[in-house]
Scaffold this motif. Structure first.
Motif, PDB file in Angstrom:
ATOM      1  N   ILE A 170       5.136  -2.123  16.018  1.00 41.25           N
ATOM      2  CA  ILE A 170       5.696  -1.679  14.681  1.00 41.25           C
ATOM      3  C   ILE A 170       6.602  -2.699  13.839  1.00 41.25           C
ATOM      4  O   ILE A 170       5.975  -3.020  12.823  1.00 41.25           O
ATOM      5  CB  ILE A 170       6.755  -0.215  15.011  1.00 41.25           C
ATOM      6  N   SER A 171       7.806  -3.131  14.169  1.00 38.13           N
ATOM      7  CA  SER A 171       8.342  -3.738  13.435  1.00 38.13           C
ATOM      8  C   SER A 171       8.241  -5.411  13.698  1.00 38.13           C
ATOM      9  O   SER A 171       8.480  -6.163  12.617  1.00 38.13           O
ATOM     10  CB  SER A 171      10.025  -3.518  13.622  1.00 38.13           C
ATOM     11  N   GLY A 172       7.895  -5.683  15.017  1.00 35.94           N
ATOM     12  CA  GLY A 172       7.484  -7.122  15.157  1.00 35.94           C
ATOM     13  C   GLY A 172       6.399  -7.697  14.443  1.00 35.94           C
ATOM     14  O   GLY A 172       6.491  -8.724  13.542  1.00 35.94           O
ATOM     15  N   SER A 173       5.324  -6.987  14.636  1.00 33.92           N
ATOM     16  CA  SER A 173       4.136  -7.630  13.814  1.00 33.92           C
ATOM     17  C   SER A 173       3.915  -6.725  12.376  1.00 33.92           C
ATOM     18  O   SER A 173       3.103  -7.217  11.629  1.00 33.92           O
ATOM     19  CB  SER A 173       2.895  -6.970  14.440  1.00 33.92           C
ATOM     20  N   GLY A 174       4.862  -5.800  11.890  1.00 32.70           N
ATOM     21  CA  GLY A 174       4.705  -5.129  10.847  1.00 32.70           C
ATOM     22  C   GLY A 174       4.542  -5.813   9.651  1.00 32.70           C
ATOM     23  O   GLY A 174       3.831  -5.329   8.780  1.00 32.70           O
ATOM     24  N   PRO A 175       5.503  -6.935   9.436  1.00 36.05           N
ATOM     25  CA  PRO A 175       5.635  -7.524   8.147  1.00 36.05           C
ATOM     26  C   PRO A 175       3.872  -8.192   7.893  1.00 36.05           C
ATOM     27  O   PRO A 175       3.568  -8.207   6.821  1.00 36.05           O
ATOM     28  CB  PRO A 175       6.393  -8.695   8.459  1.00 36.05           C
ATOM     29  N   ALA A 176       3.069  -8.415   8.878  1.00 35.01           N
ATOM     30  CA  ALA A 176       1.753  -8.840   8.634  1.00 35.01           C
ATOM     31  C   ALA A 176       1.155  -7.749   8.103  1.00 35.01           C
ATOM     32  O   ALA A 176       0.040  -8.007   7.444  1.00 35.01           O
ATOM     33  CB  ALA A 176       1.253  -9.233  10.175  1.00 35.01           C
ATOM     34  N   TYR A 177       1.168  -6.300   8.583  1.00 35.55           N
ATOM     35  CA  TYR A 177       0.696  -5.296   8.375  1.00 35.55           C
ATOM     36  C   TYR A 177       0.835  -4.965   6.640  1.00 35.55           C
ATOM     37  O   TYR A 177      -0.104  -4.907   5.883  1.00 35.55           O
ATOM     38  CB  TYR A 177       0.915  -3.903   8.739  1.00 35.55           C
ATOM     39  N   VAL A 178       2.035  -5.226   6.377  1.00 32.12           N
ATOM     40  CA  VAL A 178       2.346  -5.278   4.814  1.00 32.12           C
ATOM     41  C   VAL A 178       1.861  -6.171   4.068  1.00 32.12           C
ATOM     42  O   VAL A 178       1.290  -5.785   2.948  1.00 32.12           O
ATOM     43  CB  VAL A 178       4.134  -5.187   4.685  1.00 32.12           C
ATOM     44  N   PHE A 179       1.840  -7.424   4.488  1.00 32.73           N
ATOM     45  CA  PHE A 179       1.193  -8.596   3.704  1.00 32.73           C
ATOM     46  C   PHE A 179      -0.335  -8.447   3.753  1.00 32.73           C
ATOM     47  O   PHE A 179      -1.051  -8.644   2.531  1.00 32.73           O
ATOM     48  CB  PHE A 179       1.442  -9.905   4.578  1.00 32.73           C
ATOM     49  N   ALA A 180      -0.920  -7.812   4.788  1.00 33.54           N
ATOM     50  CA  ALA A 180      -2.428  -7.609   4.779  1.00 33.54           C
ATOM     51  C   ALA A 180      -2.765  -6.331   3.575  1.00 33.54           C
ATOM     52  O   ALA A 180      -3.556  -6.721   2.888  1.00 33.54           O
ATOM     53  CB  ALA A 180      -2.769  -6.911   6.246  1.00 33.54           C
ATOM     54  N   PHE A 181      -1.905  -5.392   3.664  1.00 31.67           N
ATOM     55  CA  PHE A 181      -2.080  -4.311   2.813  1.00 31.67           C
ATOM     56  C   PHE A 181      -1.805  -4.866   1.171  1.00 31.67           C
ATOM     57  O   PHE A 181      -2.575  -4.463   0.387  1.00 31.67           O
ATOM     58  CB  PHE A 181      -1.204  -3.060   2.716  1.00 31.67           C
ATOM     59  N   SER A 182      -1.057  -5.768   1.117  1.00 25.98           N
ATOM     60  CA  SER A 182      -0.690  -6.560  -0.250  1.00 25.98           C
ATOM     61  C   SER A 182      -1.845  -7.334  -0.674  1.00 25.98           C
ATOM     62  O   SER A 182      -2.377  -6.994  -1.905  1.00 25.98           O
ATOM     63  CB  SER A 182       0.556  -7.477   0.012  1.00 25.98           C
ATOM     64  N   GLU A 183      -2.518  -7.777   0.393  1.00 28.10           N
ATOM     65  CA  GLU A 183      -3.794  -8.651  -0.157  1.00 28.10           C
ATOM     66  C   GLU A 183      -4.920  -7.595  -0.758  1.00 28.10           C
ATOM     67  O   GLU A 183      -5.487  -7.964  -1.573  1.00 28.10           O
ATOM     68  CB  GLU A 183      -4.366  -9.227   1.318  1.00 28.10           C
ATOM     69  N   TYR A 184      -4.966  -6.420   0.136  1.00 31.20           N
ATOM     70  CA  TYR A 184      -5.865  -5.371  -0.238  1.00 31.20           C
ATOM     71  C   TYR A 184      -5.647  -5.297  -1.649  1.00 31.20           C
ATOM     72  O   TYR A 184      -6.714  -4.720  -2.559  1.00 31.20           O
ATOM     73  CB  TYR A 184      -6.094  -4.207   0.661  1.00 31.20           C
ATOM     74  N   LEU A 185      -4.578  -4.683  -2.051  1.00 30.50           N
ATOM     75  CA  LEU A 185      -4.126  -4.200  -3.309  1.00 30.50           C
ATOM     76  C   LEU A 185      -4.426  -5.469  -4.247  1.00 30.50           C
ATOM     77  O   LEU A 185      -4.662  -4.968  -5.438  1.00 30.50           O
ATOM     78  CB  LEU A 185      -2.694  -3.777  -3.456  1.00 30.50           C
ATOM     79  N   ILE A 186      -4.071  -6.584  -4.019  1.00 32.59           N
ATOM     80  CA  ILE A 186      -3.956  -7.372  -5.050  1.00 32.59           C
ATOM     81  C   ILE A 186      -5.600  -7.882  -5.298  1.00 32.59           C
ATOM     82  O   ILE A 186      -6.025  -7.788  -6.645  1.00 32.59           O
ATOM     83  CB  ILE A 186      -3.452  -8.700  -4.698  1.00 32.59           C
ATOM     84  N   ASP A 187      -6.375  -7.806  -4.331  1.00 35.49           N
ATOM     85  CA  ASP A 187      -8.018  -8.124  -4.403  1.00 35.49           C
ATOM     86  C   ASP A 187      -8.410  -6.797  -5.328  1.00 35.49           C
ATOM     87  O   ASP A 187      -9.105  -7.065  -6.189  1.00 35.49           O
ATOM     88  CB  ASP A 187      -8.280  -8.079  -3.112  1.00 35.49           C
ATOM     89  N   ALA A 188      -8.104  -5.654  -4.950  1.00 36.45           N
ATOM     90  CA  ALA A 188      -8.463  -4.533  -5.872  1.00 36.45           C
ATOM     91  C   ALA A 188      -8.191  -4.627  -7.338  1.00 36.45           C
ATOM     92  O   ALA A 188      -9.210  -4.426  -8.016  1.00 36.45           O
ATOM     93  CB  ALA A 188      -7.852  -3.086  -5.348  1.00 36.45           C
ATOM     94  N   GLY A 189      -6.995  -4.834  -7.689  1.00 35.40           N
ATOM     95  CA  GLY A 189      -6.512  -5.130  -9.033  1.00 35.40           C
ATOM     96  C   GLY A 189      -7.467  -6.360  -9.669  1.00 35.40           C
ATOM     97  O   GLY A 189      -7.760  -5.977 -10.645  1.00 35.40           O
ATOM     98  N   GLN A 190      -7.632  -7.257  -9.053  1.00 39.17           N
ATOM     99  CA  GLN A 190      -8.807  -8.420  -9.453  1.00 39.17           C
ATOM    100  C   GLN A 190     -10.051  -8.020  -9.658  1.00 39.17           C
ATOM    101  O   GLN A 190     -10.686  -8.098 -10.683  1.00 39.17           O
ATOM    102  CB  GLN A 190      -8.616  -9.864  -8.532  1.00 39.17           C
ATOM    103  N   LYS A 191     -10.418  -7.156  -8.755  1.00 41.92           N
ATOM    104  CA  LYS A 191     -11.894  -6.514  -9.148  1.00 41.92           C
ATOM    105  C   LYS A 191     -12.066  -5.516 -10.111  1.00 41.92           C
ATOM    106  O   LYS A 191     -13.041  -5.466 -10.864  1.00 41.92           O
ATOM    107  CB  LYS A 191     -12.145  -6.082  -7.914  1.00 41.92           C
ATOM    108  N   LEU A 192     -10.818  -5.109 -10.615  1.00 37.10           N
ATOM    109  CA  LEU A 192     -10.810  -4.203 -11.660  1.00 37.10           C
ATOM    110  C   LEU A 192     -10.320  -4.661 -13.248  1.00 37.10           C
ATOM    111  O   LEU A 192     -10.080  -4.064 -13.892  1.00 37.10           O
ATOM    112  CB  LEU A 192      -9.922  -2.776 -11.266  1.00 37.10           C
ATOM    113  N   GLY A 193     -10.247  -6.042 -12.916  1.00 40.18           N
ATOM    114  CA  GLY A 193     -10.139  -6.741 -14.301  1.00 40.18           C
ATOM    115  C   GLY A 193      -8.657  -7.401 -14.450  1.00 40.18           C
ATOM    116  O   GLY A 193      -8.545  -8.189 -15.399  1.00 40.18           O
ATOM    117  N   LEU A 194      -7.560  -7.383 -13.562  1.00 35.31           N
ATOM    118  CA  LEU A 194      -6.282  -8.100 -13.475  1.00 35.31           C
ATOM    119  C   LEU A 194      -6.566  -9.418 -13.123  1.00 35.31           C
ATOM    120  O   LEU A 194      -7.385  -9.617 -12.235  1.00 35.31           O
ATOM    121  CB  LEU A 194      -5.523  -7.508 -12.726  1.00 35.31           C
TER     122      LEU A 194
END
Length: 269
Positions: A170-194
């Protein structure tokens, strides 16, 4: 607190803990020694942090508290060397992933031990450390452990060692999950025009603000999520897709895989 602490391992976590202990005034620089075999690294740490440094692990004989912050694959050699010099009353704290209390005792022949799992936000004094102590660790030593871990974030003592494996997932690996979700959000934003820069700014601030809101609000995560979600609105549209794709189940499966791997590693080391 008892003075004189030795940190074995001058890597990122070793330096992070040292800097945090000094900043929080838990220890003075003169009370901290880092042990490492990489002499240029020791010289650099001494210059910047004004602490004591050594390449001789037998210096643990002079310490009240010892923290082992080396890679798990190096644990056996380090622990066996440490076991030759550590005094009976000293407190031994391990932050090595997957190294169990029984393994610590096996290689050091020492009973006053703590197994812990910190995480990388400790670099910003915003870490989460979960720990368990053997029965031989005194009340005073447990208080010292709390102060040490509180120097670089929040801490939680557990009574069952398997919960360290859960915390690893949960917490030990957790930061990597947050960073991965951040990647997905950033990528989605770019695909939609940002642009990448625009999408990154939106995601970083959204995560920062949401984390602070979750931390400081009296509402739990479920309530906060509901407050953002209007029926048939934009958030509801996205969450319906997440539910249809069974994202919650997939997250659980991922966490469970991390947990099982943590258990597996504790059998290896």
């Amino acid at each position: 607190m008892s003075n004189n602490i030795v940190i074995i391992g001058g890597g990122v976590m070793g330096e992070t803990m040292t800097s945090s202990l000094i900043s929080a005034q838990t220890y003075k620089p003169s009370e901290i020694t880092i042990v490492d075999l990489h002499l240029p690294r020791l010289k650099d740490l001494h210059r910047r942090l004004k602490i004591n440094v050594s390449s001789d692990i037998s210096i643990v004989a002079e310490a009240n508290t010892i923290i082992v912050a080396v890679k798990p694959q190096d644990s056996q050699v380090v622990l066996e060397l440490l076991g030759k010099s550590i005094t009976k009353q000293s407190l031994l704290i391990s932050i090595m992933a997957g190294v169990s209390l029984s393994t610590l005792k096996k290689h050091t022949k020492h009973s006053r031990t703590v197994r812990s799992m910190p995480n990388t936000p400790a670099q910003l004094q915003e870490g989460m450390t979960v720990w368990i102590a053997t029965n031989q660790v005194s009340v005073k030593q447990k208080n010292d452990v709390r102060k040490i871990f509180a120097s670089f974030g929040k801490q939680l003592e557990v009574k069952k060692e398997d919960l360290i494996n859960v915390a690893t997932a949960i917490s030990g690996s957790g930061p990597a999950y947050v960073f991965a979700f951040s990647e997905y959000l950033i990528d989605a934003g770019q695909k939609l025009g940002l642009t990448k820069e625009q999408s990154t700014l939106l995601v970083k601030q959204t995560l920062r603000g949401s984390a602070l809101l979750l931390d400081q609000s009296e509402d739990d995560a479920v309530t906060l999520r509901k407050k953002v979600t209007s029926k048939k609105g934009t958030t509801d549209a996205a969450l319906k897709v997440f539910r249809s794709e069974r994202i919650g189940l997939r997250v659980y499966k991922g966490i469970k895989a991390a947990y099982l791997r943590a258990k597996e590693l504790s059998q290896i080391f």
